[in-house]
Design a protein around this motif. Structure first.
Motif, PDB file in Angstrom:
ATOM      1  N   ASP A  59       9.394  11.284   1.914  1.00  0.00           N
ATOM      2  CA  ASP A  59       9.915  11.130   3.277  1.00  0.00           C
ATOM      3  C   ASP A  59       8.803  11.310   4.305  1.00  0.00           C
ATOM      4  O   ASP A  59       8.672  10.526   5.237  1.00  0.00           O
ATOM      5  CB  ASP A  59      11.037  12.136   3.554  1.00  0.00           C
ATOM      6  CG  ASP A  59      12.339  11.758   2.882  1.00  0.00           C
ATOM      7  OD1 ASP A  59      12.510  10.575   2.516  1.00  0.00           O
ATOM      8  OD2 ASP A  59      13.192  12.654   2.727  1.00  0.00           O
ATOM      9  N   LYS A  60       8.016  12.371   4.143  1.00  0.00           N
ATOM     10  CA  LYS A  60       6.938  12.668   5.096  1.00  0.00           C
ATOM     11  C   LYS A  60       5.903  11.553   5.108  1.00  0.00           C
ATOM     12  O   LYS A  60       5.468  11.105   6.171  1.00  0.00           O
ATOM     13  CB  LYS A  60       6.290  14.016   4.739  1.00  0.00           C
ATOM     14  CG  LYS A  60       5.122  14.392   5.601  1.00  0.00           C
ATOM     15  CD  LYS A  60       5.539  14.673   7.024  1.00  0.00           C
ATOM     16  CE  LYS A  60       4.346  15.163   7.823  1.00  0.00           C
ATOM     17  NZ  LYS A  60       4.374  14.713   9.196  1.00  0.00           N
ATOM     18  N   LEU A  61       5.509  11.079   3.933  1.00  0.00           N
ATOM     19  CA  LEU A  61       4.517  10.014   3.868  1.00  0.00           C
ATOM     20  C   LEU A  61       5.046   8.719   4.467  1.00  0.00           C
ATOM     21  O   LEU A  61       4.308   7.992   5.127  1.00  0.00           O
ATOM     22  CB  LEU A  61       4.065   9.793   2.423  1.00  0.00           C
ATOM     23  CG  LEU A  61       3.197  10.890   1.836  1.00  0.00           C
ATOM     24  CD1 LEU A  61       2.973  10.650   0.356  1.00  0.00           C
ATOM     25  CD2 LEU A  61       1.874  10.977   2.568  1.00  0.00           C
ATOM     26  N   SER A  62       6.327   8.439   4.257  1.00  0.00           N
ATOM     27  CA  SER A  62       6.877   7.210   4.840  1.00  0.00           C
ATOM     28  C   SER A  62       6.918   7.314   6.355  1.00  0.00           C
ATOM     29  O   SER A  62       6.638   6.347   7.052  1.00  0.00           O
ATOM     30  CB  SER A  62       8.258   6.887   4.267  1.00  0.00           C
ATOM     31  OG  SER A  62       9.215   7.808   4.702  1.00  0.00           O
TER      32      SER A  62
ATOM     33  N   TYR B 130      13.401   3.875  -0.198  1.00  0.00           N
ATOM     34  CA  TYR B 130      14.616   4.040  -0.991  1.00  0.00           C
ATOM     35  C   TYR B 130      14.457   3.450  -2.392  1.00  0.00           C
ATOM     36  O   TYR B 130      15.006   3.982  -3.363  1.00  0.00           O
ATOM     37  CB  TYR B 130      15.828   3.452  -0.271  1.00  0.00           C
ATOM     38  CG  TYR B 130      16.235   4.319   0.889  1.00  0.00           C
ATOM     39  CD1 TYR B 130      16.778   5.587   0.676  1.00  0.00           C
ATOM     40  CD2 TYR B 130      16.030   3.913   2.192  1.00  0.00           C
ATOM     41  CE1 TYR B 130      17.128   6.411   1.727  1.00  0.00           C
ATOM     42  CE2 TYR B 130      16.375   4.737   3.265  1.00  0.00           C
ATOM     43  CZ  TYR B 130      16.919   5.978   3.022  1.00  0.00           C
ATOM     44  OH  TYR B 130      17.251   6.798   4.065  1.00  0.00           O
ATOM     45  N   GLN B 131      13.669   2.404  -2.518  1.00  0.00           N
ATOM     46  CA  GLN B 131      13.421   1.845  -3.845  1.00  0.00           C
ATOM     47  C   GLN B 131      12.539   2.783  -4.670  1.00  0.00           C
ATOM     48  O   GLN B 131      12.748   2.953  -5.863  1.00  0.00           O
ATOM     49  CB  GLN B 131      12.780   0.457  -3.731  1.00  0.00           C
ATOM     50  CG  GLN B 131      13.709  -0.586  -3.156  1.00  0.00           C
ATOM     51  CD  GLN B 131      15.041  -0.623  -3.880  1.00  0.00           C
ATOM     52  OE1 GLN B 131      15.107  -0.834  -5.087  1.00  0.00           O
ATOM     53  NE2 GLN B 131      16.119  -0.398  -3.138  1.00  0.00           N
TER      54      GLN B 131
ATOM     55  N   SER C   6       0.829  -1.213   0.000  1.00  0.00           N
ATOM     56  CA  SER C   6       0.000   0.000   0.000  1.00  0.00           C
ATOM     57  C   SER C   6       0.858   1.256   0.000  1.00  0.00           C
ATOM     58  O   SER C   6       0.541   2.234  -0.685  1.00  0.00           O
ATOM     59  CB  SER C   6      -0.928   0.019   1.219  1.00  0.00           C
ATOM     60  OG  SER C   6      -1.848  -1.022   1.144  1.00  0.00           O
ATOM     61  N   PHE C   7       1.928   1.227   0.780  1.00  0.00           N
ATOM     62  CA  PHE C   7       2.828   2.379   0.795  1.00  0.00           C
ATOM     63  C   PHE C   7       3.403   2.615  -0.598  1.00  0.00           C
ATOM     64  O   PHE C   7       3.410   3.745  -1.101  1.00  0.00           O
ATOM     65  CB  PHE C   7       3.967   2.166   1.799  1.00  0.00           C
ATOM     66  CG  PHE C   7       5.056   3.184   1.657  1.00  0.00           C
ATOM     67  CD1 PHE C   7       4.875   4.481   2.132  1.00  0.00           C
ATOM     68  CD2 PHE C   7       6.249   2.878   1.020  1.00  0.00           C
ATOM     69  CE1 PHE C   7       5.864   5.442   1.977  1.00  0.00           C
ATOM     70  CE2 PHE C   7       7.247   3.822   0.868  1.00  0.00           C
ATOM     71  CZ  PHE C   7       7.053   5.109   1.340  1.00  0.00           C
ATOM     72  N   ILE C   8       3.866   1.556  -1.245  1.00  0.00           N
ATOM     73  CA  ILE C   8       4.453   1.697  -2.578  1.00  0.00           C
ATOM     74  C   ILE C   8       3.401   2.189  -3.573  1.00  0.00           C
ATOM     75  O   ILE C   8       3.672   3.083  -4.378  1.00  0.00           O
ATOM     76  CB  ILE C   8       5.101   0.370  -3.033  1.00  0.00           C
ATOM     77  CG1 ILE C   8       6.290   0.032  -2.125  1.00  0.00           C
ATOM     78  CG2 ILE C   8       5.540   0.446  -4.495  1.00  0.00           C
ATOM     79  CD1 ILE C   8       6.866  -1.355  -2.317  1.00  0.00           C
TER      80      ILE C   8
ATOM     81  N   GLY D 128      10.431  -2.285   6.670  1.00  0.00           N
ATOM     82  CA  GLY D 128      10.118  -2.570   5.271  1.00  0.00           C
ATOM     83  C   GLY D 128       9.796  -1.318   4.470  1.00  0.00           C
ATOM     84  O   GLY D 128      10.223  -1.170   3.329  1.00  0.00           O
ATOM     85  N   VAL D 129       9.052  -0.390   5.080  1.00  0.00           N
ATOM     86  CA  VAL D 129       8.704   0.857   4.399  1.00  0.00           C
ATOM     87  C   VAL D 129       9.949   1.708   4.159  1.00  0.00           C
ATOM     88  O   VAL D 129      10.058   2.369   3.126  1.00  0.00           O
ATOM     89  CB  VAL D 129       7.619   1.628   5.196  1.00  0.00           C
ATOM     90  CG1 VAL D 129       7.501   3.069   4.743  1.00  0.00           C
ATOM     91  CG2 VAL D 129       6.270   0.927   5.052  1.00  0.00           C
ATOM     92  N   THR D 130      10.892   1.662   5.078  1.00  0.00           N
ATOM     93  CA  THR D 130      12.146   2.408   4.869  1.00  0.00           C
ATOM     94  C   THR D 130      12.873   1.877   3.638  1.00  0.00           C
ATOM     95  O   THR D 130      13.340   2.645   2.795  1.00  0.00           O
ATOM     96  CB  THR D 130      13.047   2.316   6.121  1.00  0.00           C
ATOM     97  OG1 THR D 130      12.344   2.894   7.223  1.00  0.00           O
ATOM     98  CG2 THR D 130      14.358   3.050   5.906  1.00  0.00           C
TER      99      THR D 130
END
Length: 174
Positions: A91-94, A70-71, A24-26, A64-66
């Protein structure tokens, strides 16, 4: 039970129970599902390779989100025009994505409210893409517009949702 088997089963358990959140983050960063899945695959590979660096008991999603961040940034560097978000926004969203679960309910409530504010055609687009899991190609053929138009509209609507959510939650900046 040997250490390798324990490591493998621990990774599989953590990864499978958190897969949807990382994906979902990606997808939030790269709305094209095919490209997002490529990024997820690379993220998963790196997570597996670096799993010995993960500290048991810490937030697996955050870790994992970190890696995923970066990917996404690497992807953005190579295909800048397809990712409409700046590095600062990513960065803010992560950071927000890694936040504790109690904030998630507020974020979900904000998202639900913001979805209700969308124009009917924009809501239908987001619903088709994320709830009904239609590809841009399927939507393009269904409504008779170019796939680029689908991607452009999707990016615009996701940006509107993002701004609305931040405004609803009282964030000053994106």
């Amino acid at each position: 039970m040997d250490d390798t088997f324990r490591k493998n089963s621990t990774f599989v358990e953590l990864y499978s129970s958190n897969y949807n959140r990382i994906r979902s983050f990606i997808l939030m960063m790269v709305p094209n599902t095919s490209e997002a899945d490529d990024i997820l695959q690379e993220t998963s590979r790196i997570m597996w390779e670096k799993f010995q660096q993960y500290e048991p008991g810490t937030n697996f999603v955050s870790w994992g989100v970190t890696i995923a961040k970066y990917q996404v940034l690497k992807y953005r560097k190579n295909y800048n025009s397809k990712v409409p978000l700046s590095s600062e926004i990513i960065d803010k969203l992560s950071e927000d994505f890694e936040s504790p679960l109690d904030r998630e309910n507020d974020q979900l409530d904000a998202l639900r409210g913001c979805l209700k504010k969308l124009e009917k055609k924009d809501y239908h687009l987001i619903q088709s893409r994320f709830e009904h899991k239609k590809t841009a190609r399927e939507l393009s053929q269904q409504i008779g517009v170019a796939m680029n138009t689908i991607y452009r509209n999707e990016s615009r609507v996701l940006y509107l949702l993002q701004r609305c959510i931040y405004k609803t939650l009282g964030a000053n900046e994106i």
